[in-house]
Scaffold this active site. Structure first.
Site, short mmCIF file in Angstrom:
data_model
loop_
_atom_site.label_atom_id
_atom_site.label_comp_id
_atom_site.label_asym_id
_atom_site.label_seq_id
_atom_site.Cartn_x
_atom_site.Cartn_y
_atom_site.Cartn_z
N LYS A 206 120.40 -50.06 -43.45
CA LYS A 206 121.89 -49.76 -42.99
C LYS A 206 122.62 -51.05 -44.61
O LYS A 206 123.83 -49.81 -44.70
CB LYS A 206 121.90 -51.08 -42.22
CG LYS A 206 123.66 -51.32 -41.56
CD LYS A 206 123.39 -53.13 -40.70
CE LYS A 206 122.19 -52.89 -39.77
NZ LYS A 206 122.08 -53.53 -38.61
N GLU A 212 112.37 -52.11 -50.02
CA GLU A 212 111.21 -50.72 -50.01
C GLU A 212 111.80 -49.66 -50.13
O GLU A 212 110.72 -48.39 -49.70
CB GLU A 212 110.18 -51.07 -48.42
CG GLU A 212 110.30 -52.53 -48.87
CD GLU A 212 110.32 -54.06 -48.11
OE1 GLU A 212 110.09 -54.32 -47.81
OE2 GLU A 212 111.73 -53.42 -48.18
N GLY A 267 117.90 -53.40 -36.38
CA GLY A 267 116.48 -52.40 -36.52
C GLY A 267 115.69 -52.28 -35.60
O GLY A 267 115.86 -50.94 -35.32
N ARG A 268 115.64 -53.04 -35.04
CA ARG A 268 113.96 -52.71 -33.07
C ARG A 268 115.12 -52.02 -32.61
O ARG A 268 114.12 -51.35 -31.46
CB ARG A 268 113.51 -53.69 -33.56
CG ARG A 268 114.34 -54.62 -33.31
CD ARG A 268 113.65 -56.64 -33.12
NE ARG A 268 114.11 -57.82 -32.57
CZ ARG A 268 114.97 -58.20 -33.61
NH1 ARG A 268 115.51 -57.43 -35.00
NH2 ARG A 268 115.05 -58.94 -33.51
N GLU A 353 109.14 -59.28 -33.25
CA GLU A 353 110.17 -59.93 -34.36
C GLU A 353 111.53 -60.96 -33.39
O GLU A 353 112.63 -61.29 -33.92
CB GLU A 353 111.19 -58.30 -34.81
CG GLU A 353 112.04 -58.91 -35.83
CD GLU A 353 111.91 -57.35 -36.52
OE1 GLU A 353 111.34 -57.20 -37.89
OE2 GLU A 353 113.35 -57.45 -36.96
N HIS A 384 86.39 -48.61 -25.71
CA HIS A 384 84.90 -48.25 -26.29
C HIS A 384 85.16 -48.87 -27.47
O HIS A 384 84.71 -49.02 -28.31
CB HIS A 384 84.44 -46.85 -26.50
CG HIS A 384 84.85 -45.95 -25.58
ND1 HIS A 384 83.11 -45.81 -25.26
CD2 HIS A 384 85.23 -45.50 -24.68
CE1 HIS A 384 82.61 -45.28 -23.83
NE2 HIS A 384 83.96 -45.37 -23.87
N LYS A 516 110.64 -61.49 -47.60
CA LYS A 516 111.45 -60.52 -49.10
C LYS A 516 112.04 -61.70 -49.95
O LYS A 516 112.18 -61.50 -51.07
CB LYS A 516 112.42 -59.54 -48.00
CG LYS A 516 112.14 -59.06 -47.91
CD LYS A 516 112.99 -57.91 -46.72
CE LYS A 516 112.62 -56.87 -45.93
NZ LYS A 516 113.29 -56.36 -45.48
#
Length: 550
Positions: A206, A212, A267-268, A353, A384, A516
């Protein structure tokens, strides 16, 4: 102090919990032959069965009263009206506008935002069609064969999950890749699979400053220029999803290849926006629009259905029942479809979040549990691995089982052998978790095997299951773009509903930002050759040890 736990509905639920807490679901089913009919909701091909939960009519009535006392319906209206309910960032949360297929006006600060939404959708359609058809080519004139989405969080998890889930709809001519981790192995291993002449990079940030994402983006840029040796090639191989036009152009990306992204999209919640460009390229814009259609269906259902008949609301309230009254603080999401193998990871961000917070909207510390620890795995792999704990562990873990009735793949005898075995396991797990196996039943089973009485006595405790372990089953016809859109939106609105109950702002994420901030303080110290002493003793020594050995 948050007040919902002081409300009359909360107190009534506490009293009800004391009466029902030891009741076994076996008895609930034995005493009510109509239990399934009472405790399921069907929305078109979606069947949500919540009968295998530790609930009664009174439980649900009290939970709905709690939702009303928390003013859920009012908050729902505020969400859909564009009010800036994300008050810590002074933003609306209008992801519902991104899939507003009715195209009714949605106002933000008095202005209809739908023309801008439709403009970006048209841009996505044109660009994705050009890439898929070969009209948009690499710098040397070759067709794009690899699309690398570089983002993090929602700008990675969303499109990665959807592309994986809808692989059967994807073009065979283009392979999507997703890079998010700052670990150089992520970008390096992805680039090993790509040809510079036929690779398109989508930089999803954005602000176009996310550390990152931009570190990976510049590494991809260097890799491309190493082979194509011309700055002009960037325009053919990079597009940006951002609001920072100056930074995008400085990077070398053409303004024409910049897709708008608004601050009212978290974002999510962003896969419905231009962040979904990788999805549109892979499955085609028509199928991407079907994804939007499915989410819009659930938006309308959530907005209009009575609370007792509202899928996201019922899922949310049952979750509140377990978290706040049974004190069960984990939740498993168990999709019985390999395409949904990334869905639990996607929901981890969406849920934790959003509601992983101990401060309420009033700025006060919450005096009760909020968001659950969410996790899961696709069946039957999970069976399993961790199902042993779900069945016999000391922790009781409410679980969602998700299953498409039909598969895209015909394999095995009669073309559906694999899928029938999968469905059998899906149904069996929910039944066995609910029923359990008594000491008497385990003993009889061992006796029927002809075992010695001493062996029976030894094995019986290990072969018993308490049962009474809750689950919700979500069935739908087939994993399609539309059904996936519905499934995602169900969980989005479930999360919002729980945030309202807990008096939480579900749309900020300051916990993400804090880590961050500290990383930006640590990085210069890692570069500085002098010994570090400005932090606590552990942090100082970790930095100094790393510098000595790097």
């Amino acid at each position: 102090m948050s007040t919902i736990n002081k409300s009359s509905s909360w107190k009534a639920l506490n009293n009800h919990f004391e009466k029902i807490k030891l009741t076994h679901m076996r008895d609930l089913f034995d005493n009510d032959g109509d239990r399934f009919n009472k405790y399921h909701i069907q929305y078109e091909d979606f069947l949500v069965d919540f009968s295998k939960n530790r609930i009664t009519d009174e439980t649900l009535d009290l939970l709905v009263s709690l939702a009303k006392e928390a003013k859920l319906e009012d908050w729902r209206d505020r969400l859909f009206s564009g009010e800036k309910i994300n008050f810590t960032e002074n933003r609306s949360a209008l992801h519902i506008a991104l899939r507003n297929r009715s195209n009714k006006p949605i106002l933000l600060d008095g202005k209809d935002i739908m023309p801008n939404v439709n403009k970006v959708l048209a841009q996505m359609k044109s660009f994705s069609n050009d890439v898929r058809s070969g009209k948009a080519q690499g710098y040397t004139g070759k067709k794009i064969k690899s699309v690398v989405n570089i983002g993090i969080g929602g700008s990675d998890l969303g499109p990665a999950m959807v592309c994986d889930a809808l692989k059967s709809y994807g073009t065979k001519d283009i392979i999507p890749h997703f890079v998010s981790n700052i670990d150089g192995a992520d970008i390096a291993q992805t680039l090993e699979l790509c040809d510079p002449e036929t690779t398109l990079f989508i930089i999803a940030s954005k602000t176009f400053t996310t550390q990152e994402t931009m570190t990976n983006a510049y590494s991809a840029r260097s890799w491309l220029l190493k082979y194509l040796k011309n700055q002009e090639s960037i325009k053919n191989h990079f597009v940006a999803i951002s609001t920072n036009e100056a930074a995008v152009e400085k990077f070398g990306i053409s303004k024409d290849n910049m897709f708008e992204f608004w601050d009212w999209v978290g974002g999510r919640y962003s896969l419905w926006s231009a962040i979904g460009l990788s999805i549109a390229i892979f499955i085609g814009m028509e199928k991407f629009e079907q994804l939007l259609d499915g989410a819009h269906d659930i938006d309308n259902h959530f907005k209009d259905a009575p609370l007792h008949e509202n899928i996201p609301v019922m899922l949310a309230l049952i979750g509140v029942w377990y978290i706040n009254f049974f004190k069960l603080n984990t939740h498993a999401v168990l999709p019985y479809d390999q395409g949904l193998s990334l869905f639990p990871s996607y929901l981890q961000q969406a849920d934790m979040e959003s509601n992983g917070k101990f401060i309420d909207r009033n700025g006060e510390k919450i005096q009760y549990h909020s968001g659950p620890i969410l996790w899961g795995e696709s069946g039957t792999n999970g069976q399993h691995a961790f199902y042993q704990l779900i069945h016999q562990g000391t922790e009781v873990i409410p679980s969602d089982f998700i299953m498409p009735i039909h598969s895209h793949y015909s394999i095995g005898n009669n073309g559906n052998e694999h899928h029938k075995i999968l469905i059998a396991n899906f149904i069996a797990q929910t039944q066995s978790l609910m029923m359990g196996k008594t000491d008497k039943e385990a003993r009889a089973e061992l006796k029927n095997q002809g075992l010695d009485e001493n062996i029976i006595k030894t094995l019986t405790p290990h072969k018993t299951f308490e049962g009474n372990r809750p689950s919700t089953s979500i069935l739908f016809d087939k994993l399609t773009p539309k059904s996936l859109g519905r499934l995602i939106a169900i969980y989005e609105h479930k999360i919002f509903t729980q945030g309202v109950i807990w008096n939480i702002n579900s749309f900020d994420q300051w916990g993400v930002e804090y880590g961050k901030q500290i990383a930006k303080l640590v990085l210069p110290k890692l570069i500085d050759p002098n010994e570090t002493s400005g932090f606590d003793s552990s942090t100082n020594n970790l930095i100094n040890y790393t510098k000595k050995n790097i």
